[in-house]
Design an enzyme around this catalytic site. Structure first.
Site, PDB file in Angstrom:
ATOM      1  N   ASP A 281     -15.482   2.839   3.314  1.00  0.00           N
ATOM      2  CA  ASP A 281     -15.307   1.444   3.762  1.00  0.00           C
ATOM      3  C   ASP A 281     -16.581   0.617   3.577  1.00  0.00           C
ATOM      4  O   ASP A 281     -16.556  -0.604   3.723  1.00  0.00           O
ATOM      5  CB  ASP A 281     -14.884   1.411   5.232  1.00  0.00           C
ATOM      6  CG  ASP A 281     -13.467   1.951   5.426  1.00  0.00           C
ATOM      7  OD1 ASP A 281     -12.714   2.042   4.430  1.00  0.00           O
ATOM      8  OD2 ASP A 281     -13.107   2.289   6.564  1.00  0.00           O
TER       9      ASP A 281
ATOM     10  N   ARG B 160       0.843  -1.210   0.000  1.00  0.00           N
ATOM     11  CA  ARG B 160       0.000   0.000   0.000  1.00  0.00           C
ATOM     12  C   ARG B 160       0.873   1.253   0.000  1.00  0.00           C
ATOM     13  O   ARG B 160       1.949   1.267   0.591  1.00  0.00           O
ATOM     14  CB  ARG B 160      -0.954  -0.035   1.205  1.00  0.00           C
ATOM     15  CG  ARG B 160      -1.934  -1.193   1.087  1.00  0.00           C
ATOM     16  CD  ARG B 160      -2.875  -1.274   2.266  1.00  0.00           C
ATOM     17  NE  ARG B 160      -3.762  -0.130   2.342  1.00  0.00           N
ATOM     18  CZ  ARG B 160      -4.617   0.064   3.338  1.00  0.00           C
ATOM     19  NH1 ARG B 160      -4.694  -0.814   4.334  1.00  0.00           N
ATOM     20  NH2 ARG B 160      -5.400   1.123   3.345  1.00  0.00           N
TER      21      ARG B 160
ATOM     22  N   ARG C  91     -10.339  -3.183  -3.746  1.00  0.00           N
ATOM     23  CA  ARG C  91     -11.717  -3.582  -3.421  1.00  0.00           C
ATOM     24  C   ARG C  91     -12.655  -3.474  -4.617  1.00  0.00           C
ATOM     25  O   ARG C  91     -13.736  -4.069  -4.590  1.00  0.00           O
ATOM     26  CB  ARG C  91     -12.247  -2.755  -2.238  1.00  0.00           C
ATOM     27  CG  ARG C  91     -11.629  -3.195  -0.928  1.00  0.00           C
ATOM     28  CD  ARG C  91     -12.195  -2.478   0.277  1.00  0.00           C
ATOM     29  NE  ARG C  91     -11.670  -3.071   1.495  1.00  0.00           N
ATOM     30  CZ  ARG C  91     -11.638  -2.471   2.676  1.00  0.00           C
ATOM     31  NH1 ARG C  91     -12.108  -1.232   2.811  1.00  0.00           N
ATOM     32  NH2 ARG C  91     -11.154  -3.086   3.738  1.00  0.00           N
TER      33      ARG C  91
HETATM   34  C1  S3P Z   1      -9.322   5.320   8.382  1.00  0.00           C
HETATM   35  C2  S3P Z   1      -9.448   6.127   7.295  1.00  0.00           C
HETATM   36  C3  S3P Z   1      -9.873   5.651   5.966  1.00  0.00           C
HETATM   37  C4  S3P Z   1     -10.505   4.277   6.047  1.00  0.00           C
HETATM   38  C5  S3P Z   1      -9.749   3.343   6.923  1.00  0.00           C
HETATM   39  C6  S3P Z   1      -9.638   3.887   8.335  1.00  0.00           C
HETATM   40  C7  S3P Z   1      -8.858   5.915   9.645  1.00  0.00           C
HETATM   41  O1  S3P Z   1      -8.750   5.610   5.118  1.00  0.00           O
HETATM   42  O2  S3P Z   1     -10.648   3.726   4.759  1.00  0.00           O
HETATM   43  O3  S3P Z   1     -10.394   2.076   7.000  1.00  0.00           O
HETATM   44  O4  S3P Z   1      -9.046   5.304  10.720  1.00  0.00           O
HETATM   45  O5  S3P Z   1      -8.306   7.014   9.605  1.00  0.00           O
HETATM   46  P1  S3P Z   1      -8.202   6.935   4.394  1.00  0.00           P
HETATM   47  O6  S3P Z   1      -8.025   7.963   5.402  1.00  0.00           O
HETATM   48  O7  S3P Z   1      -6.868   6.556   3.803  1.00  0.00           O
HETATM   49  O8  S3P Z   1      -9.212   7.263   3.342  1.00  0.00           O
END
Ligand code: S3P
Length: 425
Positions: A312, A120, A343
């Protein structure tokens, strides 16, 4: 392997485990605050337990009494160099937020994670943290983990986010605590704002207005934190109940922070029946019961500003779109390609196996409903939310759906199968 049978309705009253995003932040902020914190409702999933391990390695005394976690905060300057590599497992939130803190430490750390984490992108945090003055070495062009970080002597920045991501915003804010000036972040859009809210609750000097976040030098003090149920976990049951006529479900004490409730707005727009009851506030976060009544849904267009508020939940939204009448078009969701797995392609591949008419787009998917869902064997791709979304598809299939590699569900929702079996009739 998880096996799911067809259900006639979803009925009952349940709770879901604690919010994953808030659980991570509760450990992170209490570790760098002065004095003790008490955390109730913590998510005992693998991702959040991994965050506890990281801070223990950084010298924080964290006592896990099961339903309550006590953290003896070290203050901003009290962390110590870990004796070994920090391993975040599958958790993108842990690696990105903890890196923000490591950027402020005058010691050496290596941070890594599982195979998914090591693919990632980390450039999204490495670039701003380097601009603040941290030394970060990472693998390959994309700045992949493992990352070696030697921080300290940071200077504040005024940064415009390339994507509206809570993880990038949070990494910069946490690093900003280690500077002497004002940190400004623009372009966070409607991405989740738990870090800002919790920083405020811990006494930080933080302002957030429209698209501009400003943090000034602050001292954090330990707090008592009550973590609400995770709307991203509740989403699987909300979605399943909304599209199954005759269903009636109450999910109690779920977090209703407006940056997370896009799923409710979307299901209502699709014609679904959702009510909120018993609303209250704790630790700066809205909490309430979600009541869902099943009915027929129709396809809609989903895109634009709402995407960060339901990012999500898109895997399970795709499943209910398959059952809805007409076309659903999901666009502007390219961030889904860099989650625990891609996804978009994973859902398209697995939904096709179940006989669903879905087409992959560069930034989303096009789903033509309604579909008669077949049973059969599908694959989680090691992604907890893909596994649970496919389980919801199984409730509507004409023969059992078997989900391979389903133990990844424990990353965010320990007890998912038991909860589902309790309410699926
Ligand atoms: C999260 C932010 C989101 C989300 C992840 C949890 C967090 O990602 O998809 O499951 O806890 O800050 P991004 O901030 O990269 O969009």
């Amino acid at each position: 392997m998880l096996k799911i049978d067809k259900a006639n309705k979803i009925q009952g009253e349940i709770t879901v485990p604690g919010d994953k995003s808030i659980s991570h932040r509760a450990i992170i902020l209490s570790s760098i605050s002065r004095g003790p914190s008490r955390i109730e409702g913590f998510l005992r999933g693998e991702d959040c337990l991994g965050t506890i391990d990281c801070f223990r390695q950084l010298g924080v005394d964290i006592v896990d009494k099961g339903s309550i976690i006590y953290v003896h905060g070290k203050g901003l300057g009290g962390l110590r160099e870990p004796g070994d590599i920090l391993d975040v497992g599958n958790s993108g939130t842990t690696i990105r937020l903890v890196s923000g803190i490591l950027a402020g430490q005058n010691f050496f750390t290596i941070i890594t994670g599982d195979e998914s984490i090591r693919q990632r992108p980390m450039d999204r945090i490495a670039i701003p943290l380097r601009q603040m003055g941290a030394n970060i070495h990472a693998r390959g062009k994309g700045n992949l983990a493992p990352m070696a970080i030697w921080g300290g002597d940071l200077k504040p920045i005024d940064y415009t986010l390339p994507v509206p991501s809570a993880q990038i915003k949070s990494a910069i804010l946490l690093a900003g605590l280690y500077t002497k000036g004002e940190t400004s972040i623009r372009g966070g859009g409607k991405s989740r704002d738990h870090t800002e809210r919790m920083l405020g609750a811990f006494g930080a000097n933080i302002l957030f207005e429209n698209n501009l976040l400003t943090l000034r030098p602050s001292t954090l003090y330990g707090q008592e934190i009550q973590i609400p149920g995770d709307i991203s976990s509740a989403a699987f049951f909300i979605a399943g109940a909304a599209v199954l006529p005759g269903s009636h479900l109450r999910i109690k004490n779920v977090g209703l922070n407006p940056t997370r409730t896009g799923i409710i707005d979307i299901i209502r727009e699709m014609g679904g029946n959702i009510e909120i009851d018993n609303q209250w506030m704790s630790g700066g976060e809205e909490i309430g019961d979600i009541i869902v009544r099943g009915g027929k849904l129709r396809g809609i267009n989903i895109g634009g500003n709402i995407i960060p508020r339901l990012i999500d939940e898109i895997p399970v939204i795709a499943v209910i779109a398959a059952l809805a009448q007409g076309k659903t078009l999901i666009t502007g969701a390219e961030e889904l390609k860099v989650k625990e797995t891609n996804r978009i392609s994973a859902m398209v591949e697995e939904m096709n196996k179940l006989g669903i008419r879905v087409k992959e787009l560069a930034d989303g998917m096009e789903i033509h409903g309604p579909n008669k869902i077949h049973g059969g064997q599908v694959e989680s791709h090691g992604d907890h939310r893909i596994a649970m979304a496919l389980a919801i598809a199984g409730l509507f299939a004409n023969s059992p759906v078997k989900i391979k590699n389903s133990n990844c569900i424990g990353i965010s929702f320990p007890g998912f199968e038991e909860s589902l079996k309790k309410i699926a009739k």
